[in-house]
Design a protein around this motif. Structure first.
Motif, PDB file in Angstrom:
ATOM      1  N   SER A   1      -1.472 -15.409   0.969  1.00 24.42           N
ATOM      2  CA  SER A   1      -2.308 -15.240   2.163  1.00 24.42           C
ATOM      3  C   SER A   1      -3.461 -14.267   1.924  1.00 24.42           C
ATOM      4  N   PHE A   2      -3.434 -13.518   0.818  1.00 20.14           N
ATOM      5  CA  PHE A   2      -4.518 -12.605   0.475  1.00 20.14           C
ATOM      6  C   PHE A   2      -5.700 -13.326  -0.188  1.00 20.14           C
ATOM      7  N   ALA A   3      -5.526 -14.603  -0.542  1.00 19.45           N
ATOM      8  CA  ALA A   3      -6.579 -15.346  -1.248  1.00 19.45           C
ATOM      9  C   ALA A   3      -7.880 -15.317  -0.443  1.00 19.45           C
ATOM     10  N   GLY A   4      -8.952 -14.928  -1.120  1.00 18.56           N
ATOM     11  CA  GLY A   4     -10.262 -14.883  -0.492  1.00 18.56           C
ATOM     12  C   GLY A   4     -10.492 -13.679   0.402  1.00 18.56           C
ATOM     13  N   MET A   5      -9.509 -12.839   0.526  1.00 16.02           N
ATOM     14  CA  MET A   5      -9.584 -11.665   1.396  1.00 16.02           C
ATOM     15  C   MET A   5     -10.024 -10.454   0.566  1.00 16.02           C
ATOM     16  N   PRO A   6     -11.009  -9.680   1.032  1.00 17.25           N
ATOM     17  CA  PRO A   6     -11.390  -8.473   0.295  1.00 17.25           C
ATOM     18  C   PRO A   6     -10.199  -7.517   0.155  1.00 17.25           C
ATOM     19  N   ARG A   7     -10.197  -6.766  -0.919  1.00 17.65           N
ATOM     20  CA  ARG A   7      -9.077  -5.857  -1.203  1.00 17.65           C
ATOM     21  C   ARG A   7      -8.822  -4.893  -0.036  1.00 17.65           C
ATOM     22  N   VAL A   8      -9.877  -4.386   0.581  1.00 21.09           N
ATOM     23  CA  VAL A   8      -9.684  -3.444   1.691  1.00 21.09           C
ATOM     24  C   VAL A   8      -8.949  -4.113   2.854  1.00 21.09           C
ATOM     25  N   LYS A   9      -9.219  -5.385   3.101  1.00 20.13           N
ATOM     26  CA  LYS A   9      -8.514  -6.117   4.165  1.00 20.13           C
ATOM     27  C   LYS A   9      -7.051  -6.344   3.786  1.00 20.13           C
ATOM     28  N   GLN A  10      -6.789  -6.602   2.505  1.00 17.26           N
ATOM     29  CA  GLN A  10      -5.415  -6.759   2.038  1.00 17.26           C
ATOM     30  C   GLN A  10      -4.638  -5.473   2.306  1.00 17.26           C
TER      31      GLN A  10
ATOM     32  N   LEU B   1       3.242  -1.473   8.290  1.00 19.45           N
ATOM     33  CA  LEU B   1       4.059  -0.251   8.316  1.00 19.45           C
ATOM     34  C   LEU B   1       4.033   0.438   9.672  1.00 19.45           C
ATOM     35  N   GLY B   2       3.331  -0.136  10.618  1.00 21.07           N
ATOM     36  CA  GLY B   2       3.392   0.307  12.012  1.00 21.07           C
ATOM     37  C   GLY B   2       3.073   1.772  12.258  1.00 21.07           C
ATOM     38  N   GLY B   3       2.070   2.312  11.598  1.00 21.21           N
ATOM     39  CA  GLY B   3       1.659   3.681  11.851  1.00 21.21           C
ATOM     40  C   GLY B   3       2.505   4.748  11.172  1.00 21.21           C
ATOM     41  N   ARG B   4       3.354   4.359  10.264  1.00 26.12           N
ATOM     42  CA  ARG B   4       4.210   5.352   9.593  1.00 26.12           C
ATOM     43  C   ARG B   4       3.496   6.103   8.468  1.00 26.12           C
ATOM     44  N   MET B   5       2.357   5.561   7.987  1.00 30.62           N
ATOM     45  CA  MET B   5       1.591   6.238   6.937  1.00 30.62           C
ATOM     46  C   MET B   5       1.093   7.590   7.434  1.00 30.62           C
ATOM     47  N   GLY B   6       1.265   8.600   6.596  1.00 30.98           N
ATOM     48  CA  GLY B   6       0.805   9.938   6.940  1.00 30.98           C
ATOM     49  C   GLY B   6       1.806  10.719   7.768  1.00 30.98           C
ATOM     50  N   GLY B   7       2.831  10.045   8.261  1.00 29.67           N
ATOM     51  CA  GLY B   7       3.865  10.712   9.043  1.00 29.67           C
ATOM     52  C   GLY B   7       5.192  10.609   8.313  1.00 29.67           C
ATOM     53  N   VAL B   8       5.962   9.603   8.672  1.00 33.41           N
ATOM     54  CA  VAL B   8       7.255   9.368   8.032  1.00 33.41           C
ATOM     55  C   VAL B   8       7.070   9.044   6.550  1.00 33.41           C
ATOM     56  N   LEU B   9       6.034   8.286   6.252  1.00 37.69           N
ATOM     57  CA  LEU B   9       5.727   7.910   4.873  1.00 37.69           C
ATOM     58  C   LEU B   9       4.511   8.711   4.432  1.00 37.69           C
ATOM     59  N   HIS B  10       4.735   9.667   3.555  1.00 34.54           N
ATOM     60  CA  HIS B  10       3.675  10.605   3.165  1.00 34.54           C
ATOM     61  C   HIS B  10       2.616   9.982   2.268  1.00 34.54           C
ATOM     62  N   ALA B  11       3.023   9.241   1.252  1.00 35.37           N
ATOM     63  CA  ALA B  11       2.058   8.691   0.303  1.00 35.37           C
ATOM     64  C   ALA B  11       2.507   7.328  -0.191  1.00 35.37           C
ATOM     65  N   LEU B  12       1.536   6.403  -0.275  1.00 37.27           N
ATOM     66  CA  LEU B  12       1.819   5.062  -0.778  1.00 37.27           C
ATOM     67  C   LEU B  12       0.680   4.635  -1.691  1.00 37.27           C
ATOM     68  N   GLN B  13       0.972   4.530  -2.961  1.00 37.27           N
ATOM     69  CA  GLN B  13       0.015   4.008  -3.931  1.00 37.27           C
ATOM     70  C   GLN B  13       0.116   2.493  -3.842  1.00 37.27           C
ATOM     71  N   LEU B  14      -0.947   1.836  -3.389  1.00 41.43           N
ATOM     72  CA  LEU B  14      -0.879   0.418  -3.045  1.00 41.43           C
ATOM     73  C   LEU B  14      -1.690  -0.435  -4.004  1.00 41.43           C
ATOM     74  N   THR B  15      -1.044  -1.499  -4.487  1.00 39.84           N
ATOM     75  CA  THR B  15      -1.710  -2.518  -5.305  1.00 39.84           C
ATOM     76  C   THR B  15      -1.434  -3.843  -4.624  1.00 39.84           C
ATOM     77  N   THR B  16      -2.479  -4.630  -4.388  1.00 37.10           N
ATOM     78  CA  THR B  16      -2.307  -5.941  -3.775  1.00 37.10           C
ATOM     79  C   THR B  16      -2.970  -7.001  -4.644  1.00 37.10           C
ATOM     80  N   ALA B  17      -2.483  -8.232  -4.503  1.00 40.09           N
ATOM     81  CA  ALA B  17      -3.051  -9.363  -5.235  1.00 40.09           C
ATOM     82  C   ALA B  17      -2.707 -10.648  -4.494  1.00 40.09           C
ATOM     83  N   ALA B  18      -3.538 -11.666  -4.743  1.00 38.33           N
ATOM     84  CA  ALA B  18      -3.307 -12.969  -4.101  1.00 38.33           C
ATOM     85  C   ALA B  18      -2.279 -13.788  -4.873  1.00 38.33           C
ATOM     86  N   SER B  19      -2.141 -13.558  -6.144  1.00 40.05           N
ATOM     87  CA  SER B  19      -1.126 -14.286  -6.926  1.00 40.05           C
ATOM     88  C   SER B  19      -0.860 -13.602  -8.230  1.00 40.05           C
TER      89      SER B  19
END
Length: 76
Positions: free
Chosen positions: A41-50, A58-76
């Motif tokens: 579903s990420f196909a054709g989607m800019p990385r920032v949108k992914q 994650l429903g707003g848990r970033m920066g609170g319950v979840l302190h840090a998340l190093q994120l890598t996304t890809a379409a395939s």
């Protein structure tokens, strides 16, 4: 209270059902994770949108319950 890796993966899969999710605890403290999320579903989607889609899952848990998340996304 820190989040468990499987809880993070479940939340992402619930929002992005076709995603393959790999979570790595970077520091062993339950607060610093790396996530690799691959979804057709990420196909054709800019990385920032992914990334925004994953953070929304994650429903707003970033920066609170979840302190840090190093994120890598890809379409395939």
């Amino acid at each position: 209270m820190p989040m468990a890796a499987d809880e993070i993966a479940e939340m992402i899969r619930a929002a992005i059902p076709d995603a393959t999710v790999e979570i790595t605890d970077l520091a062993g403290d339950g607060d610093h994770y790396a996530a690799r999320v691959v979804s057709p579903s990420f196909a054709g989607m800019p990385r920032v949108k992914q990334h925004q889609q994953v953070y929304a899952a994650l429903g707003g848990r970033m920066g609170g319950v979840l302190h840090a998340l190093q994120l890598t996304t890809a379409a395939s």
